[in-house]
Design a protein around this motif. Structure first.
Motif, PDB file in Angstrom:
ATOM      1  N   ALA A  86      25.627  28.307 -56.788  1.00  0.00           N
ATOM      2  CA  ALA A  86      26.118  27.479 -57.889  1.00  0.00           C
ATOM      3  C   ALA A  86      25.565  27.977 -59.228  1.00  0.00           C
ATOM      4  O   ALA A  86      26.241  27.888 -60.253  1.00  0.00           O
ATOM      5  N   ARG A  87      24.351  28.520 -59.221  1.00  0.00           N
ATOM      6  CA  ARG A  87      23.723  29.029 -60.449  1.00  0.00           C
ATOM      7  C   ARG A  87      24.205  30.422 -60.835  1.00  0.00           C
ATOM      8  O   ARG A  87      24.038  30.834 -61.971  1.00  0.00           O
ATOM      9  N   HIS A  88      24.721  31.174 -59.879  1.00  0.00           N
ATOM     10  CA  HIS A  88      25.070  32.578 -60.105  1.00  0.00           C
ATOM     11  C   HIS A  88      26.560  32.819 -59.854  1.00  0.00           C
ATOM     12  O   HIS A  88      26.962  33.265 -58.785  1.00  0.00           O
ATOM     13  N   SER A  89      27.369  32.547 -60.859  1.00  0.00           N
ATOM     14  CA  SER A  89      28.821  32.747 -60.708  1.00  0.00           C
ATOM     15  C   SER A  89      29.156  34.209 -60.447  1.00  0.00           C
ATOM     16  O   SER A  89      30.186  34.512 -59.852  1.00  0.00           O
ATOM     17  N   GLU A  90      28.291  35.135 -60.854  1.00  0.00           N
ATOM     18  CA  GLU A  90      28.538  36.556 -60.613  1.00  0.00           C
ATOM     19  C   GLU A  90      28.448  36.920 -59.126  1.00  0.00           C
ATOM     20  O   GLU A  90      28.799  38.031 -58.737  1.00  0.00           O
ATOM     21  N   TRP A  91      27.995  35.997 -58.303  1.00  0.00           N
ATOM     22  CA  TRP A  91      27.937  36.223 -56.857  1.00  0.00           C
ATOM     23  C   TRP A  91      29.196  35.727 -56.146  1.00  0.00           C
ATOM     24  O   TRP A  91      29.360  35.946 -54.957  1.00  0.00           O
ATOM     25  N   HIS A  92      30.060  35.037 -56.835  1.00  0.00           N
ATOM     26  CA  HIS A  92      31.199  34.384 -56.187  1.00  0.00           C
ATOM     27  C   HIS A  92      32.172  35.350 -55.513  1.00  0.00           C
ATOM     28  O   HIS A  92      32.976  34.930 -54.698  1.00  0.00           O
ATOM     29  N   ASP A  93      32.089  36.629 -55.849  1.00  0.00           N
ATOM     30  CA  ASP A  93      32.964  37.604 -55.172  1.00  0.00           C
ATOM     31  C   ASP A  93      32.662  37.726 -53.689  1.00  0.00           C
ATOM     32  O   ASP A  93      33.522  38.114 -52.913  1.00  0.00           O
ATOM     33  N   VAL A  94      31.448  37.369 -53.269  1.00  0.00           N
ATOM     34  CA  VAL A  94      31.105  37.440 -51.842  1.00  0.00           C
ATOM     35  C   VAL A  94      31.089  36.062 -51.187  1.00  0.00           C
ATOM     36  O   VAL A  94      30.844  35.939 -49.995  1.00  0.00           O
ATOM     37  N   LEU A  95      31.356  35.027 -51.961  1.00  0.00           N
ATOM     38  CA  LEU A  95      31.336  33.660 -51.441  1.00  0.00           C
ATOM     39  C   LEU A  95      32.552  33.388 -50.588  1.00  0.00           C
ATOM     40  O   LEU A  95      33.680  33.699 -50.969  1.00  0.00           O
ATOM     41  N   PHE A  96      32.328  32.814 -49.402  1.00  0.00           N
ATOM     42  CA  PHE A  96      33.448  32.454 -48.511  1.00  0.00           C
ATOM     43  C   PHE A  96      33.878  31.051 -48.831  1.00  0.00           C
ATOM     44  O   PHE A  96      33.083  30.167 -48.978  1.00  0.00           O
ATOM     45  N   ILE A 112      28.655  36.517 -43.006  1.00  0.00           N
ATOM     46  CA  ILE A 112      27.384  35.975 -42.536  1.00  0.00           C
ATOM     47  C   ILE A 112      27.276  34.538 -43.030  1.00  0.00           C
ATOM     48  O   ILE A 112      27.842  34.179 -44.066  1.00  0.00           O
ATOM     49  N   ILE A 113      26.553  33.738 -42.267  1.00  0.00           N
ATOM     50  CA  ILE A 113      26.329  32.335 -42.607  1.00  0.00           C
ATOM     51  C   ILE A 113      24.834  32.158 -42.825  1.00  0.00           C
ATOM     52  O   ILE A 113      24.043  32.332 -41.889  1.00  0.00           O
ATOM     53  N   ILE A 114      24.437  31.865 -44.066  1.00  0.00           N
ATOM     54  CA  ILE A 114      23.019  31.645 -44.341  1.00  0.00           C
ATOM     55  C   ILE A 114      22.642  30.269 -43.803  1.00  0.00           C
ATOM     56  O   ILE A 114      23.163  29.247 -44.249  1.00  0.00           O
ATOM     57  N   ASP A 115      21.743  30.258 -42.819  1.00  0.00           N
ATOM     58  CA  ASP A 115      21.342  29.036 -42.108  1.00  0.00           C
ATOM     59  C   ASP A 115      20.177  28.311 -42.782  1.00  0.00           C
ATOM     60  O   ASP A 115      20.151  27.098 -42.845  1.00  0.00           O
ATOM     61  N   SER A 116      19.182  29.088 -43.221  1.00  0.00           N
ATOM     62  CA  SER A 116      17.937  28.473 -43.660  1.00  0.00           C
ATOM     63  C   SER A 116      17.188  29.399 -44.613  1.00  0.00           C
ATOM     64  O   SER A 116      17.208  30.614 -44.442  1.00  0.00           O
ATOM     65  N   THR A 117      16.536  28.797 -45.592  1.00  0.00           N
ATOM     66  CA  THR A 117      15.623  29.527 -46.466  1.00  0.00           C
ATOM     67  C   THR A 117      14.323  28.733 -46.509  1.00  0.00           C
ATOM     68  O   THR A 117      14.334  27.566 -46.870  1.00  0.00           O
ATOM     69  N   ALA A 145      20.690  39.444 -49.943  1.00  0.00           N
ATOM     70  CA  ALA A 145      21.814  39.225 -49.021  1.00  0.00           C
ATOM     71  C   ALA A 145      23.143  39.448 -49.741  1.00  0.00           C
ATOM     72  O   ALA A 145      24.073  40.037 -49.174  1.00  0.00           O
ATOM     73  N   VAL A 146      23.240  39.001 -50.986  1.00  0.00           N
ATOM     74  CA  VAL A 146      24.462  39.193 -51.772  1.00  0.00           C
ATOM     75  C   VAL A 146      24.734  40.684 -51.963  1.00  0.00           C
ATOM     76  O   VAL A 146      25.846  41.164 -51.746  1.00  0.00           O
ATOM     77  N   GLY A 147      23.716  41.419 -52.361  1.00  0.00           N
ATOM     78  CA  GLY A 147      23.872  42.864 -52.559  1.00  0.00           C
ATOM     79  C   GLY A 147      24.277  43.578 -51.280  1.00  0.00           C
ATOM     80  O   GLY A 147      25.170  44.438 -51.289  1.00  0.00           O
ATOM     81  N   ASP A 148      23.646  43.195 -50.181  1.00  0.00           N
ATOM     82  CA  ASP A 148      23.978  43.817 -48.893  1.00  0.00           C
ATOM     83  C   ASP A 148      25.395  43.461 -48.451  1.00  0.00           C
ATOM     84  O   ASP A 148      26.120  44.299 -47.916  1.00  0.00           O
ATOM     85  N   ALA A 149      25.805  42.205 -48.686  1.00  0.00           N
ATOM     86  CA  ALA A 149      27.161  41.782 -48.319  1.00  0.00           C
ATOM     87  C   ALA A 149      28.196  42.557 -49.137  1.00  0.00           C
ATOM     88  O   ALA A 149      29.208  43.006 -48.601  1.00  0.00           O
ATOM     89  N   ARG A 150      27.934  42.711 -50.418  1.00  0.00           N
ATOM     90  CA  ARG A 150      28.831  43.498 -51.274  1.00  0.00           C
ATOM     91  C   ARG A 150      28.979  44.915 -50.745  1.00  0.00           C
ATOM     92  O   ARG A 150      30.078  45.441 -50.643  1.00  0.00           O
ATOM     93  N   SER A 151      27.861  45.553 -50.450  1.00  0.00           N
ATOM     94  CA  SER A 151      27.875  46.941 -49.969  1.00  0.00           C
ATOM     95  C   SER A 151      28.644  47.089 -48.671  1.00  0.00           C
ATOM     96  O   SER A 151      29.285  48.108 -48.436  1.00  0.00           O
ATOM     97  N   ALA A 152      28.576  46.062 -47.836  1.00  0.00           N
ATOM     98  CA  ALA A 152      29.222  46.111 -46.523  1.00  0.00           C
ATOM     99  C   ALA A 152      30.624  45.503 -46.529  1.00  0.00           C
ATOM    100  O   ALA A 152      31.285  45.468 -45.489  1.00  0.00           O
ATOM    101  N   GLY A 153      31.062  44.973 -47.678  1.00  0.00           N
ATOM    102  CA  GLY A 153      32.383  44.347 -47.747  1.00  0.00           C
ATOM    103  C   GLY A 153      32.472  43.044 -46.972  1.00  0.00           C
ATOM    104  O   GLY A 153      33.513  42.700 -46.431  1.00  0.00           O
ATOM    105  N   LYS A 154      31.355  42.300 -46.940  1.00  0.00           N
ATOM    106  CA  LYS A 154      31.310  41.034 -46.193  1.00  0.00           C
ATOM    107  C   LYS A 154      31.301  39.847 -47.141  1.00  0.00           C
ATOM    108  O   LYS A 154      31.035  39.982 -48.333  1.00  0.00           O
ATOM    109  N   LYS A 155      31.569  38.677 -46.585  1.00  0.00           N
ATOM    110  CA  LYS A 155      31.507  37.410 -47.314  1.00  0.00           C
ATOM    111  C   LYS A 155      30.297  36.625 -46.804  1.00  0.00           C
ATOM    112  O   LYS A 155      29.807  36.859 -45.707  1.00  0.00           O
ATOM    113  N   ILE A 156      29.851  35.667 -47.622  1.00  0.00           N
ATOM    114  CA  ILE A 156      28.720  34.811 -47.271  1.00  0.00           C
ATOM    115  C   ILE A 156      29.150  33.356 -47.336  1.00  0.00           C
ATOM    116  O   ILE A 156      29.747  32.923 -48.315  1.00  0.00           O
TER     117      ILE A 156
END
Length: 100
Positions: free
Chosen positions: A90-100, A43-48, A67-78
């Motif tokens: 950038a603030r949450h290195s623990e999210w980098h597993d889902v980072l594209f 998924i591509i986060i467009d806007s917040t 979104a990070v939790g949902d991507a992890r559960s679904a095996g997707k990247k962001i």
């Protein structure tokens, strides 16, 4: 778990074939993070968008965290194209597993 603070609000999630959003409604105001689907694996986060009345309540961070939790559960990247989402990654290195 995902690194963001506990939310004291409900996050709504809706999705279609090509797009989706996460939304929080508080006292008549709406915060929303939108994304586009890039195939089945990303998924591509467009806007917040977080209204001024919700600032300081960590609503935007909670939207990205969900979104990070949902991507992890679904095996997707962001791919965070939105500047706010990029800053959260950038603030949450623990999210980098889902980072594209």
């Amino acid at each position: 778990m995902s690194g963001a603070p506990e939310a004291s609000f409900t996050i709504e999630h809706e999705t279609s074939d090509t797009k989706g959003y996460y939304r929080v409604e508080l006292n008549g105001a709406k915060a929303e993070m939108t994304y586009s689907k890039a195939g089945d694996a990303m998924i591509i986060i467009d806007s917040t968008e977080v209204p001024d009345v919700m600032r300081g309540q960590k609503v935007g961070a909670a939207l990205v965290s969900q979104a990070v939790g949902d991507a992890r559960s679904a095996g997707k990247k962001i791919m965070p194209l939105c500047p706010f989402a990029k800053a959260q990654f950038a603030r949450h290195s623990e999210w980098h597993d889902v980072l594209f």
